[in-house]
Design a protein around this motif. Sequence first.
Motif, short mmCIF file in Angstrom:
data_model
loop_
_atom_site.label_atom_id
_atom_site.label_comp_id
_atom_site.label_asym_id
_atom_site.label_seq_id
_atom_site.Cartn_x
_atom_site.Cartn_y
_atom_site.Cartn_z
N TYR A 179 -1.15 40.70 1.85
CA TYR A 179 -1.82 40.23 1.18
C TYR A 179 -2.15 40.79 0.14
CZ TYR A 179 -6.83 38.24 1.85
OH TYR A 179 -7.77 37.74 1.29
N ASN A 180 -1.60 40.05 -0.98
CA ASN A 180 -1.91 40.77 -2.27
C ASN A 180 -3.00 40.24 -3.83
OD1 ASN A 180 1.16 42.07 -0.89
ND2 ASN A 180 -0.15 43.60 -2.17
N TYR A 204 -1.38 39.90 -7.41
CA TYR A 204 -0.79 40.14 -8.85
C TYR A 204 -0.02 38.74 -9.12
CZ TYR A 204 2.84 42.81 -10.02
OH TYR A 204 3.47 44.10 -10.72
N TYR A 205 -1.53 38.03 -10.11
CA TYR A 205 -1.54 36.90 -10.16
C TYR A 205 0.28 37.04 -11.65
CZ TYR A 205 -5.58 35.75 -9.23
OH TYR A 205 -7.45 35.55 -8.85
N GLU A 206 0.88 38.23 -12.28
CA GLU A 206 2.29 37.52 -12.78
C GLU A 206 3.08 37.18 -11.55
OE1 GLU A 206 0.27 40.46 -12.52
OE2 GLU A 206 0.07 40.86 -14.45
N LEU A 232 -8.73 50.38 -0.89
CA LEU A 232 -9.50 49.58 -1.88
C LEU A 232 -10.13 48.60 -1.53
CD1 LEU A 232 -7.10 48.86 -4.52
CD2 LEU A 232 -7.64 47.51 -3.07
N TRP A 266 -1.21 56.17 -0.01
CA TRP A 266 -0.51 56.03 -1.31
C TRP A 266 0.22 57.15 -1.02
CZ3 TRP A 266 -0.96 50.96 -3.50
CH2 TRP A 266 -1.76 50.11 -3.56
N THR A 270 0.91 46.27 -18.09
CA THR A 270 1.78 45.65 -16.89
C THR A 270 2.65 45.50 -17.43
OG1 THR A 270 -0.20 45.54 -15.17
CG2 THR A 270 2.40 44.44 -15.33
N TYR A 322 -1.33 41.67 -18.13
CA TYR A 322 -2.49 42.32 -17.31
C TYR A 322 -2.78 44.08 -18.73
CZ TYR A 322 -5.36 43.45 -13.61
OH TYR A 322 -6.79 43.54 -12.47
N GLN A 325 5.56 44.17 -4.81
CA GLN A 325 4.29 43.20 -4.61
C GLN A 325 2.72 44.63 -4.43
OE1 GLN A 325 6.61 43.69 -2.28
NE2 GLN A 325 5.37 43.27 0.21
N SER A 326 3.28 45.39 -4.80
CA SER A 326 1.88 46.91 -4.42
C SER A 326 2.05 48.02 -5.54
CB SER A 326 2.41 47.63 -3.25
OG SER A 326 2.17 47.01 -2.21
N ARG A 343 1.92 52.17 -10.60
CA ARG A 343 0.21 51.96 -10.28
C ARG A 343 -0.41 52.41 -10.38
NH1 ARG A 343 -1.10 48.33 -5.22
NH2 ARG A 343 -3.26 48.06 -6.47
N GLY A 382 -11.13 46.98 -7.33
CA GLY A 382 -9.90 46.98 -7.32
C GLY A 382 -8.75 46.83 -8.22
N PHE A 383 -9.55 45.02 -9.58
CA PHE A 383 -8.84 45.49 -10.36
C PHE A 383 -8.24 45.75 -11.34
CE2 PHE A 383 -13.02 43.57 -10.88
CZ PHE A 383 -12.95 43.76 -13.26
N1 MTE Z 1 -2.44 44.33 -11.56
C1 MTE Z 1 -1.36 43.80 -12.23
N2 MTE Z 1 -0.60 44.03 -13.33
N3 MTE Z 1 -1.72 41.90 -11.97
C2 MTE Z 1 -2.96 41.59 -10.96
O1 MTE Z 1 -2.88 40.63 -10.58
N4 MTE Z 1 -4.48 42.24 -9.21
C3 MTE Z 1 -5.48 43.59 -9.18
C4 MTE Z 1 -4.93 44.78 -8.51
N5 MTE Z 1 -3.84 45.40 -10.03
C5 MTE Z 1 -3.58 43.21 -10.53
C6 MTE Z 1 -3.06 44.34 -10.66
C7 MTE Z 1 -6.56 42.85 -8.26
S1 MTE Z 1 -7.68 41.42 -8.34
C8 MTE Z 1 -6.66 44.03 -6.59
S2 MTE Z 1 -7.46 43.53 -5.90
C9 MTE Z 1 -5.75 44.53 -7.07
O2 MTE Z 1 -4.18 45.06 -7.84
C10 MTE Z 1 -4.67 44.36 -5.06
O3 MTE Z 1 -3.86 45.25 -5.12
P1 MTE Z 1 -3.37 45.44 -3.97
O4 MTE Z 1 -2.15 43.80 -3.65
O5 MTE Z 1 -1.41 46.46 -4.12
O6 MTE Z 1 -4.09 45.53 -2.14
#
Ligand code: MTE
Length: 311
Positions: free
Chosen positions: A73-74, A76-78, A130, A142, A167, A186, A214-215, A220, A228-229
């Motif tokens: 459940y992540n 990660y728009y990339e 988070l 972590w 990123t 990003y 995915q994490s 990170r 979280g963003f």
């Molecule tokens: N980092 C990158 N490069 N791209 C992303 O889309 N999403 C962010 C953040 N870091 C994101 C990112 C958002 S909106 C959140 S809530 C967290 O990552 C989610 O981390 P998780 O997927 O490990 O829970």
Amino acid sequence: MKIPLIPSSEITPKQAYLSRRDFMKAAGVVAGSVALVACAVPAGKTPPSATKIDSQAPSAEDVLNSFDEITNYNNYYEFTTDKQGVASLSKDFVTSPWDVEISGMVNNPGKFSVDDLTKKYPLEERIYRLRCVEAWSMVIPWLGFPLAKLLNDVEPTSSAKYVRFETIYKPDDMPGQKQSTYPWPYQEGLRIDEAMNDLTLLATGLYGGELPAQSGGGIRLVVPWKYGFKSIKAIVKIELTDQQPATMWSTIAPNEYGFYANVNPFVDHPRWSQASERRIGEFNRRDTIMFNGYSDQVSYLYDGMDLKKNY
Ligand code: MTE
């Protein structure tokens, strides 16, 4: 500033603890938490030299989310905007070897491999909440080291006021980056005193093992008192600067996502309330806590600031 130390076993529900044990077994890890990290490193990679397990549980009311929940459940728009689709789309993404370049207003710029960083800075287990700006949350164990350790070694000059993070840009491997909807790569940023706070972590692992793609693997950021963003994944560049950095979300929607993005139940998102949250795995909503529960450690950073204006 002292953070209460509670061993993760004390806050882990039986179910989650069992799935953690299954994960450790699958990763070839035997009993004994101090051995975990070194053993979990896959063959062919150099294990971190020193491993200190230093669990910092947010509170006894928090229970760890399972490895499955955390990695399926992540955001990660990339890869995709579908939270449940990130794991499969990122499964072949190469996270090791991984380098991070540090540049800008520092006396010792350079390129550093994650392997070298994890040998130099003992990995600590940090159990953090988070809280996503979308009003869901998790509790995640972590593995990483404080960003402050790395910053102290590269020596920011006295002009450096902010830290900018970027990123990796790899559209051939990250299908979401082929879409021009977002201004890739990003980027995120912190004020230098936020970056130096002991809670601010560079994470290279999760649940005693390596950091899945995915994490945010290879490496990170984790800033647990902010939405979280701010916790940017797959970092390849860190730049020290005297200008407040542009961030991806505040560039796209400045009225919705600010530079500070501190978790704040009293400042709503223009389209929804931030007063409560849905903890993944729980039925009832929880109240959201100021600074995500880390006020004792971070509120001094914002003394005298209007947090409604500086959202
Ligand atoms: N980092 C990158 N490069 N791209 C992303 O889309 N999403 C962010 C953040 N870091 C994101 C990112 C958002 S909106 C959140 S809530 C967290 O990552 C989610 O981390 P998780 O997927 O490990 O829970």
